[in-house]
Design a protein around this motif. Structure first.
Motif, mmCIF file in Angstrom:
data_model
loop_
_atom_site.group_PDB
_atom_site.id
_atom_site.type_symbol
_atom_site.label_atom_id
_atom_site.label_comp_id
_atom_site.label_asym_id
_atom_site.label_seq_id
_atom_site.Cartn_x
_atom_site.Cartn_y
_atom_site.Cartn_z
ATOM 1 N N SER A 48 0.847 -1.297 0.465
ATOM 2 C CA SER A 48 -0.075 0.070 -0.162
ATOM 3 C C SER A 48 1.235 1.516 -0.332
ATOM 4 C CB SER A 48 -0.749 0.065 1.235
ATOM 5 O OG SER A 48 -2.021 -0.856 1.199
ATOM 6 N N PHE A 72 -8.873 -12.746 1.312
ATOM 7 C CA PHE A 72 -7.726 -13.277 2.485
ATOM 8 C C PHE A 72 -8.518 -13.760 4.172
ATOM 9 C CE2 PHE A 72 -5.306 -12.477 -1.065
ATOM 10 C CZ PHE A 72 -5.549 -11.276 -1.486
ATOM 11 N N THR A 103 -5.935 -17.384 5.125
ATOM 12 C CA THR A 103 -5.008 -16.741 4.189
ATOM 13 C C THR A 103 -4.202 -16.741 2.620
ATOM 14 O OG1 THR A 103 -4.161 -15.821 6.807
ATOM 15 C CG2 THR A 103 -2.110 -15.436 4.506
ATOM 16 N N TYR A 124 -10.011 2.262 6.346
ATOM 17 C CA TYR A 124 -9.061 2.074 5.432
ATOM 18 C C TYR A 124 -10.329 1.338 4.449
ATOM 19 C CZ TYR A 124 -5.235 1.146 3.514
ATOM 20 O OH TYR A 124 -3.555 0.584 2.603
ATOM 21 N N ASN A 163 -9.129 -1.144 -0.184
ATOM 22 C CA ASN A 163 -8.283 -0.535 -0.832
ATOM 23 C C ASN A 163 -9.624 -0.591 -1.431
ATOM 24 O OD1 ASN A 163 -5.703 -2.159 -0.494
ATOM 25 N ND2 ASN A 163 -6.660 -3.474 0.833
ATOM 26 N N LEU A 187 5.221 -15.674 2.631
ATOM 27 C CA LEU A 187 3.611 -15.367 3.656
ATOM 28 C C LEU A 187 3.453 -16.270 4.863
ATOM 29 C CD1 LEU A 187 0.765 -14.171 3.971
ATOM 30 C CD2 LEU A 187 0.472 -16.184 1.874
ATOM 31 N N TRP A 233 -5.415 -7.579 -6.951
ATOM 32 C CA TRP A 233 -6.450 -7.959 -6.491
ATOM 33 C C TRP A 233 -6.507 -6.537 -6.051
ATOM 34 C CZ3 TRP A 233 -4.245 -6.230 -2.090
ATOM 35 C CH2 TRP A 233 -2.843 -6.981 -1.746
ATOM 36 N N ARG A 291 -0.102 8.419 5.818
ATOM 37 C CA ARG A 291 -0.243 8.249 6.490
ATOM 38 C C ARG A 291 0.966 9.333 7.037
ATOM 39 N NH1 ARG A 291 -2.425 4.046 8.789
ATOM 40 N NH2 ARG A 291 -2.633 1.971 6.943
ATOM 41 N N HIS A 316 3.692 5.853 3.672
ATOM 42 C CA HIS A 316 3.337 4.569 4.216
ATOM 43 C C HIS A 316 2.787 3.780 5.144
ATOM 44 C CE1 HIS A 316 -1.212 3.572 2.881
ATOM 45 N NE2 HIS A 316 -1.321 4.763 2.756
ATOM 46 N N THR A 317 2.950 2.964 5.120
ATOM 47 C CA THR A 317 3.341 1.558 5.346
ATOM 48 C C THR A 317 2.274 0.492 4.402
ATOM 49 O OG1 THR A 317 0.800 1.834 6.414
ATOM 50 C CG2 THR A 317 3.313 1.674 8.122
ATOM 51 N N THR A 344 1.388 -3.735 3.092
ATOM 52 C CA THR A 344 1.072 -5.197 3.831
ATOM 53 C C THR A 344 0.454 -5.625 2.406
ATOM 54 O OG1 THR A 344 0.572 -4.831 6.330
ATOM 55 C CG2 THR A 344 0.544 -6.640 4.898
ATOM 56 N N GLN A 386 1.488 -9.652 0.303
ATOM 57 C CA GLN A 386 2.193 -11.457 0.670
ATOM 58 C C GLN A 386 3.256 -11.782 0.652
ATOM 59 O OE1 GLN A 386 -0.881 -10.473 -1.123
ATOM 60 N NE2 GLN A 386 -2.559 -12.071 -0.727
ATOM 61 N N SER A 438 4.997 -12.196 5.988
ATOM 62 C CA SER A 438 3.901 -11.044 6.391
ATOM 63 C C SER A 438 2.576 -11.836 7.123
ATOM 64 C CB SER A 438 3.274 -10.371 4.636
ATOM 65 O OG SER A 438 2.376 -11.262 3.784
ATOM 66 N N ASN A 439 1.583 -11.412 7.421
ATOM 67 C CA ASN A 439 0.490 -11.820 7.955
ATOM 68 C C ASN A 439 1.467 -12.645 9.771
ATOM 69 O OD1 ASN A 439 -1.746 -13.208 8.300
ATOM 70 N ND2 ASN A 439 -0.933 -15.528 7.616
HETATM 71 C C1 HEL Z 1 -4.008 -1.494 5.769
HETATM 72 C C2 HEL Z 1 -2.838 -2.184 5.726
HETATM 73 C C3 HEL Z 1 -2.200 -3.426 6.942
HETATM 74 S S1 HEL Z 1 -4.017 -3.972 4.729
HETATM 75 C C4 HEL Z 1 -3.205 -3.230 2.997
HETATM 76 C C5 HEL Z 1 -3.108 -3.356 1.607
HETATM 77 N N1 HEL Z 1 -2.239 -4.474 1.653
HETATM 78 C C6 HEL Z 1 -4.188 -5.579 2.067
HETATM 79 O O1 HEL Z 1 -5.169 -5.117 2.455
HETATM 80 C C7 HEL Z 1 -3.864 -7.591 2.071
HETATM 81 C C8 HEL Z 1 -4.217 -8.518 3.058
HETATM 82 C C9 HEL Z 1 -3.769 -9.465 3.137
HETATM 83 C C10 HEL Z 1 -2.288 -9.435 2.985
HETATM 84 C C11 HEL Z 1 -2.220 -11.279 4.503
HETATM 85 N N2 HEL Z 1 -2.360 -11.369 5.239
HETATM 86 C C12 HEL Z 1 -4.242 -12.236 4.987
HETATM 87 O O2 HEL Z 1 -4.293 -12.587 4.401
HETATM 88 C C13 HEL Z 1 -4.530 -11.963 6.742
HETATM 89 N N3 HEL Z 1 -5.899 -13.276 6.388
HETATM 90 C C14 HEL Z 1 -0.577 -11.070 4.362
HETATM 91 O O3 HEL Z 1 -0.551 -10.695 5.966
HETATM 92 O O4 HEL Z 1 0.146 -10.933 3.442
HETATM 93 C C15 HEL Z 1 -1.523 -2.921 2.207
HETATM 94 O O5 HEL Z 1 -0.327 -3.144 1.918
HETATM 95 N N4 HEL Z 1 -2.449 -2.044 3.524
HETATM 96 C C16 HEL Z 1 -1.628 -2.411 5.339
HETATM 97 C C17 HEL Z 1 -1.504 -0.950 5.110
HETATM 98 O O6 HEL Z 1 -1.774 0.740 4.279
HETATM 99 O O7 HEL Z 1 -0.242 -0.472 6.254
#
Ligand code: HEL
Length: 351
Positions: free
Chosen positions: A62, A120, A123, A159, A161, A214, A233, A287, A300-301, A303, A305, A328-329
């Motif tokens: 993101s 997700f 995951t 928040y 996407n 992941l 996605w 942010r 910004h941060t 996340t 996979q 991640s996750n």
């Molecule tokens: C707001 C957040 C944290 S989430 C949003 C976006 N990332 C996603 O929407 C992916 C979410 C699933 C990723 C996955 N997690 C799962 O599948 C959990 N079941 C993993 O951790 O790899 C991003 O990048 N933003 C981060 C942000 O802006 O910092």
């Protein structure tokens, strides 16, 4: 005014703790008045054992939202659209509520549901189901609209996407070109970000890169190599690839006013709180974190996979930090990596 030197031992300790929490590797790059400092720990590739490399590229998730925001705000400056106009004025019939404005998208106050929560929920199966899929923007918007909206437009921060998928649609509609052209022409080339690219739907990270791993939901299950994926996605919400140096350049140049007028940068950095703490805020695709030493950092941060990213600068653009861990996750690893911000921008804690 003099600023504290970065506490690079503290940065290394934060990277080490991200590894202790399960990241195969991590790295950080700081640019400041006294020059560049970088640290790497662990490996960028678990199979070959290749060490983490400060010149390696990775998925920034993101942090891409800030790139998309810069393009859209440049279009606002060029008079191509208005921040407080309804999205439906430019994309007729797209959204079921004419009250949703362009600004609501950029501040996560549109109420459009985030389809990735369902996508997700499980995951690894969720990731495997989409890692090679190519979505149209419309398909992603339809996924969002198939869920209830989360707030009346403008009422609350939530928040999603989906907001930055619509931002990508706006950019393509107004420029008549793919978002990749806008990123290249308006940001990558002018700032000479030679390690930054937008290659959707190609699944590869070309050149020297970090492999991402992941964490499965079940503790003890093996890490999943998630490096190759389309990131379709997310697209304009999360599919940019970059490097530590390029992220330092990008956030620093943004804060120095090299991409937007002073007035527009003021709009972008005007924030509202994102949670109950009084240290985390969101502006326009940006942010603001208020650190313990009183320093405010903007960026910004990310996340995506296999990759956690932080990319922030001070408001004057004189100091920048980018940090990534290739997992991640796994929230504890993300929180640990976030410790690089305090160390880099607040310096050594008084004894
Ligand atoms: C707001 C957040 C944290 S989430 C949003 C976006 N990332 C996603 O929407 C992916 C979410 C699933 C990723 C996955 N997690 C799962 O599948 C959990 N079941 C993993 O951790 O790899 C991003 O990048 N933003 C981060 C942000 O802006 O910092």
């Amino acid at each position: 005014p003099s600023v504290p030197a970065p506490d690079m031992e503290g940065v290394t300790a934060a990277l080490d703790s991200a590894m202790a929490e399960g990241a195969p590797g991590a790295m950080a790059r700081f640019t400041g008045p006294s020059g560049v400092e970088s640290r790497t720990v662990g490996v960028r590739d678990r199979t070959s054992g290749a060490p983490m490399d400060i010149h390696a590229r990775f998925r920034i998730g993101s942090v891409s939202k800030t790139f998309s925001t810069v393009v859209l705000l440049q279009l606002v400056e060029e008079g191509r659209l208005e921040l407080d106009a309804p999205v439906n004025r430019y994309l007729p019939g797209l959204l079921p509520d004419d009250r949703i404005t362009v600004r609501h998208l950029l501040t996560h106050r549109s109420g459009l549901a985030d389809y990735t929560d369902a996508m997700f929920a499980d995951t690894v199966p969720g990731f495997e189901a989409v890692r090679n899929r190519v979505f149209s923007y419309q398909e992603l918007v339809d996924l969002s609209l198939s869920e209830p909206r989360t707030t009346e437009p403008g009422v609350a921060y939530k928040y999603s996407n989906a907001n930055f998928v619509v931002v990508g649609m706006l950019i393509e509609k107004l420029t008549g070109r793919p978002v990749s052209d806008a990123y290249e022409r308006r940001i990558f080339k002018p700032l000479k970000l030679r390690g930054t690219s937008y290659v959707h739907p190609d699944t590869r990270i070309k050149g020297l890169h970090v492999r991402g791993y992941l964490h499965p939901d079940a503790a003890g299950d093996p890490l999943v190599d998630s490096t190759e994926q389309t990131v379709s996605w997310a697209q304009s919400a999360g599919a940019v690839i970059s490097s530590p140096a390029d992220l330092n350049t990008f956030t620093g140049a943004l804060m120095r006013g090299r991409l937007l007028s002073p007035a527009m940068l003021e709009e972008m950095t005007t924030v509202t709180p994102t949670d109950a703490t009084d240290t985390r805020f969101y502006g326009l695709g940006l942010r603001r974190y208020d650190l313990s030493c009183g320093t405010r950092v903007f960026g910004h941060t990310g996340t995506v996979q296999g990759f956690y990213t932080y990319a922030f600068s001070t408001r004057d653009g004189r100091r920048s930090l980018s940090a990534v861990a290739n997992t991640s996750n796994h929230g504890a690893a993300n929180t640990a990596l976030g410790g690089t911000l305090e160390a880099a921008f607040c310096g050594k804690k008084p004894a």
